[in-house]
Design a protein around this motif. Structure first.
Motif, short mmCIF file in Angstrom:
data_model
loop_
_atom_site.label_atom_id
_atom_site.label_comp_id
_atom_site.label_asym_id
_atom_site.label_seq_id
_atom_site.Cartn_x
_atom_site.Cartn_y
_atom_site.Cartn_z
N LYS A 214 10.29 10.34 1.54
CA LYS A 214 10.52 11.70 1.07
C LYS A 214 9.51 12.15 0.01
O LYS A 214 9.55 13.30 -0.43
N THR A 215 8.62 11.26 -0.40
CA THR A 215 7.66 11.57 -1.47
C THR A 215 6.24 11.62 -0.91
O THR A 215 5.83 10.76 -0.13
N GLY A 216 5.48 12.62 -1.32
CA GLY A 216 4.08 12.70 -0.96
C GLY A 216 3.82 13.17 0.46
O GLY A 216 4.73 13.52 1.21
N ASN A 217 2.54 13.16 0.83
CA ASN A 217 2.11 13.65 2.15
C ASN A 217 1.64 12.54 3.08
O ASN A 217 1.25 12.80 4.21
N ARG A 218 1.71 11.30 2.58
CA ARG A 218 1.13 10.20 3.35
C ARG A 218 1.81 8.90 2.95
O ARG A 218 2.13 8.70 1.78
N ILE A 219 2.04 8.02 3.92
CA ILE A 219 2.66 6.73 3.64
C ILE A 219 1.82 5.62 4.25
O ILE A 219 1.35 5.74 5.38
N MET A 220 1.62 4.54 3.48
CA MET A 220 0.88 3.39 3.96
C MET A 220 1.76 2.15 3.81
O MET A 220 2.57 2.06 2.88
N MET A 221 1.59 1.20 4.72
CA MET A 221 2.30 -0.07 4.62
C MET A 221 1.28 -1.20 4.58
O MET A 221 0.33 -1.22 5.36
N MET A 222 1.47 -2.12 3.62
CA MET A 222 0.59 -3.28 3.48
C MET A 222 1.32 -4.54 3.92
O MET A 222 2.54 -4.66 3.80
N HIS A 223 0.53 -5.48 4.43
CA HIS A 223 1.07 -6.76 4.88
C HIS A 223 -0.04 -7.79 4.80
O HIS A 223 -1.14 -7.58 5.33
N GLU A 224 0.23 -8.88 4.08
CA GLU A 224 -0.72 -9.99 3.96
C GLU A 224 -2.12 -9.53 3.55
O GLU A 224 -3.13 -9.92 4.12
N GLY A 225 -2.14 -8.63 2.56
CA GLY A 225 -3.42 -8.25 1.96
C GLY A 225 -4.21 -7.20 2.68
O GLY A 225 -5.41 -7.01 2.40
#
Length: 264
Positions: A214-225
């Motif tokens: 619900k926050t911001g205009n973009r979402i990123m997901m990180m995994h193992e660096g």
């Protein structure tokens, strides 16, 4: 704008505890982007923020802020570009100094120093209006020492301190995680207001999937660096938590194992 190219960082090289924390991260934030970053423990979320802030020097890659190459510069030198709010409310303020003194330090960051310390009437009026915008009553307590404030009040004050000079990049490192749910909601609302009104380019790490959606205009997901998902605009606005979990499984080949993320 922020550009990170092929960022790599390994801690404790050559030892039994060697950890490859960042594995060729490529990240570009356009002006006014508000990006939320999620991922399990050890995914590299806080590490990428620390790399951008200059807490350590990356092993490989480059970091540019508004075309200035800051890859080899110190954390102190990068402070003129960056505003930051940490998870611990105690880290952003000096507990023995008053509210207005804390704001004065932040306001004068990067300015030429002199022997004159007194806070001018114009500065005090600015701090009053900034505090009033928080709707916490802190504008009537400018002489109170920061150590007497609640965790939520200190985070709100830290947010003002981090943004009063309108930084090129605002870094938020799980800045609501140590607060109770009601206070966390208030601080996140303040965050959205400050970012929107100041048109700040922002990178916010969170464990809370709902907050990330619900926050911001973009979402990123990180995994193992590394960054395994990067969704923006209308596609992001239509996502749900189950959607994110499925996308994570498809991208990583694993199920989300962080109870903290699943329960928030």
């Amino acid at each position: 704008m922020l550009i990170c190219e092929n960022i790599r960082k390994t801690f404790d090289k050559g030892t039994a505890t060697e950890k490859e924390a960042l594995r060729g991260v490529n990240l570009t934030l356009d002006e006014n982007d508000f990006v939320t970053v999620i991922g399990g423990n050890g995914a590299g979320k806080s590490t990428i923020l620390n790399a951008i802030a200059g807490v350590f020097t990356v092993d490989v890659g480059s970091i540019k802020i508004d075309e200035a190459d800051v890859t080899k510069t110190s954390e102190h030198s990068r402070a003129r570009y960056i505003g930051r709010v940490f998870q611990d409310p105690r880290m952003g303020t000096s507990p023995s100094m008053t509210i207005e003194e804390n704001l004065a330090i932040a306001y004068r960051r990067g300015k030429r120093r002199s022997l004159r310390w007194g806070i001018s009437r114009k500065e005090r009026e600015l701090y009053y209006e900034q505090l009033k915008s928080l709707d916490m009553g802190l504008e009537t307590r400018m002489g109170a020492v920061a150590g007497t404030l609640s965790g939520g009040q200190r985070q709100a004050l830290t947010m003002l301190m981090a943004t009063i000079r309108k930084p090129h990049i605002l870094l938020l490192d799980e800045h609501t995680a140590a607060l109770d749910p009601k206070t966390a909601k208030t601080v996140l609302e303040i965050t959205n207001k400050v970012v929107r009104e100041n048109e700040l380019t922002t990178l916010m790490v969170t464990h809370n999937m709902r907050d990330a959606l619900k926050t911001g205009n973009r979402i990123m997901m990180m995994h193992e660096g590394n960054i395994i998902l990067d969704v923006k605009g209308e596609e992001k606005s239509n996502l749900t938590v189950p959607d994110l979990l499925k996308m994570f499984e498809n991208a990583s080949g694993e199920e989300m194992a962080s109870d903290r993320m699943l329960l928030t």
